[in-house]
Design an enzyme around this catalytic site. Structure first.
Site, PDB file in Angstrom:
ATOM      1  N   LYS A  63       8.534  -2.109   0.456  1.00 48.11           N
ATOM      2  CA  LYS A  63       9.972  -1.811   0.442  1.00 48.11           C
ATOM      3  C   LYS A  63      10.737  -2.915  -0.288  1.00 48.11           C
ATOM      4  O   LYS A  63      11.646  -2.637  -1.080  1.00 48.11           O
ATOM      5  CB  LYS A  63      10.487  -1.645   1.885  1.00 48.11           C
ATOM      6  CG  LYS A  63       9.954  -0.374   2.542  1.00 48.11           C
ATOM      7  CD  LYS A  63      10.190  -0.326   4.047  1.00 48.11           C
ATOM      8  CE  LYS A  63       9.466   0.878   4.644  1.00 48.11           C
ATOM      9  NZ  LYS A  63       9.562   0.950   6.110  1.00 48.11           N
TER      10      LYS A  63
ATOM     11  N   GLN B 185      11.338  -2.212  11.176  1.00 46.41           N
ATOM     12  CA  GLN B 185       9.995  -1.715  10.909  1.00 46.41           C
ATOM     13  C   GLN B 185       9.285  -1.404  12.232  1.00 46.41           C
ATOM     14  O   GLN B 185       9.197  -2.247  13.116  1.00 46.41           O
ATOM     15  CB  GLN B 185       9.202  -2.765  10.103  1.00 46.41           C
ATOM     16  CG  GLN B 185       7.840  -2.294   9.669  1.00 46.41           C
ATOM     17  CD  GLN B 185       7.894  -1.087   8.729  1.00 46.41           C
ATOM     18  OE1 GLN B 185       8.674  -1.048   7.787  1.00 46.41           O
ATOM     19  NE2 GLN B 185       7.068  -0.086   9.000  1.00 46.41           N
TER      20      GLN B 185
ATOM     21  N   ASP C  81      17.373   4.589   7.925  1.00 45.44           N
ATOM     22  CA  ASP C  81      16.218   5.445   8.224  1.00 45.44           C
ATOM     23  C   ASP C  81      16.619   6.757   8.904  1.00 45.44           C
ATOM     24  O   ASP C  81      15.774   7.627   9.121  1.00 45.44           O
ATOM     25  CB  ASP C  81      15.255   4.709   9.170  1.00 45.44           C
ATOM     26  CG  ASP C  81      14.170   3.944   8.424  1.00 45.44           C
ATOM     27  OD1 ASP C  81      13.796   4.373   7.313  1.00 45.44           O
ATOM     28  OD2 ASP C  81      13.677   2.939   8.969  1.00 45.44           O
TER      29      ASP C  81
END
Ligand code: NDP
Length: 279
Positions: A49, A93, A116
């Protein structure tokens, strides 16, 4: 190779377009990434990422915490990032260490910075068929890829195998919104092969290498392989690619399929959030 849905190719195209737009408009988006512990897979995902951000001109700031960090420290860090006007998107994460409540952590992220799309607000809007601040990256990437190949969704029988909060559930809702007839399967589903055989579009998001075999797939079906497992040092998807290839109309490879599309969606989301904030 006309049957391959080329996620890597489309992802590169999207990333180039985003890079041009950031440069031309002098945008300065920033993504904050929180990583707790030393899970090797998580470290790889975070570095992928970061690389994508660097490549296209998004600033990424990684906040690394020790495995034993108290939950309250993580929550306070997120609150600080929520308030920080220089930060556009916040990503935690997953998975988190067991002593940390994943739901509490996600709910602390401001929905306006939830890159997200995992917060209840954004998840709920997707479930209701409404536009969220951000769609979750993997489902969004899948739809972007299907749309690029002009694959019709309305009226199709879509079977999603896997009901996780990050892939299966939101994806099923997005297909429903697009007027597909959707079936969600999971580990307790009976007669799975009978159900998958009815799929015009079959999505495997399970995490079991080569689980979907030729006899589970209808002739001419479109197959989306979300799974990523490491087998003997090689990446493998949930679909037995070689076995099903002759039967299908389209299929995504692993690697170079949905993985790169997920990253492209994350970059798109970060830029969208940047534009929605007052800079
Ligand atoms: P989860 O582990 O959260 O969920 C797996 C789902 O598969 C569960 O719903 C589970 O059912 C179901 N399942 C497990 N075994 C079977 C079985 N034998 N038959 C039917 N269903 C089964 O996984 P994620 O959604 O997070 O990830 C799935 C895979 O996708 C993983 O390989 C992951 O690495 C990969 N992934 C890839 C991404 C990408 O960018 N390409 C992004 C995210 C994930 P139940 O609910 O009953 O337990």
């Amino acid at each position: 190779m006309g049957k391959i849905l080329d996620g890597k190719g489309l992802s590169d195209k999207i990333l180039n377009k985003l890079a041009d737009s950031i440069l031309e408009n002098n945008y300065s988006p920033t993504l904050a990434v929180i990583l707790v512990g030393n899970n090797p897979a998580s470290e790889v995902y975070v570095s992928v990422k970061e690389k994508a951000c660097n490549k296209i001109g998004i600033k990424s700031v990684v906040y690394k915490f020790d495995e034993n960090t108290e939950e309250s420290v993580i929550l306070n860090q997120i609150r600080e990032l929520n308030e920080n006007k220089d930060i556009d998107g916040i990503l935690v994460q997953l998975p988190l260490p067991k002593h940390i409540d994943k739901f509490k952590v996600i709910e602390t992220i401001s929905p306006q910075k939830d890159v997200d799309g995992f917060t209840l607000y954004n998840f709920g809007r997707v479930a209701l068929g409404l536009k969220p601040h951000c769609y979750p990256c993997t489902p969004k990437g899948i739809l972007t890829l299907l749309d690029e190949y002009k694959i019709q969704i309305e009226g199709k029988n879509v079977v999603v195998v896997g009901r996780s909060d990050i892939v299966g559930k939101p994806l099923a809702n997005i297909f429903l919104k697009r007027n597909a007839t959707v079936t969600i399967c999971h580990s307790k589903t009976k007669n799975l092969a009978e159900i998958t055989n009815r799929a015009d579009i079959l999505v495997a998001a399970i995490g079991c290498p080569k689980f979907i075999t030729a006899e589970m797939v209808k002739d001419g079906a479109i197959l989306i392989d979300v799974g990523i497992s490491r087998v003997d040092g090689k990446l493998s998807g949930d679909i037995d690619f070689d076995e099903v290839f002759d039967k299908v109309a389209y299929i995504t490879p692993v690697p170079k399929g949905i993985g790169p599309m997920t990253i492209a969606s994350l970059m798109e989301n970060t830029l969208e959030l940047y534009k929605s904030h007052n800079h």
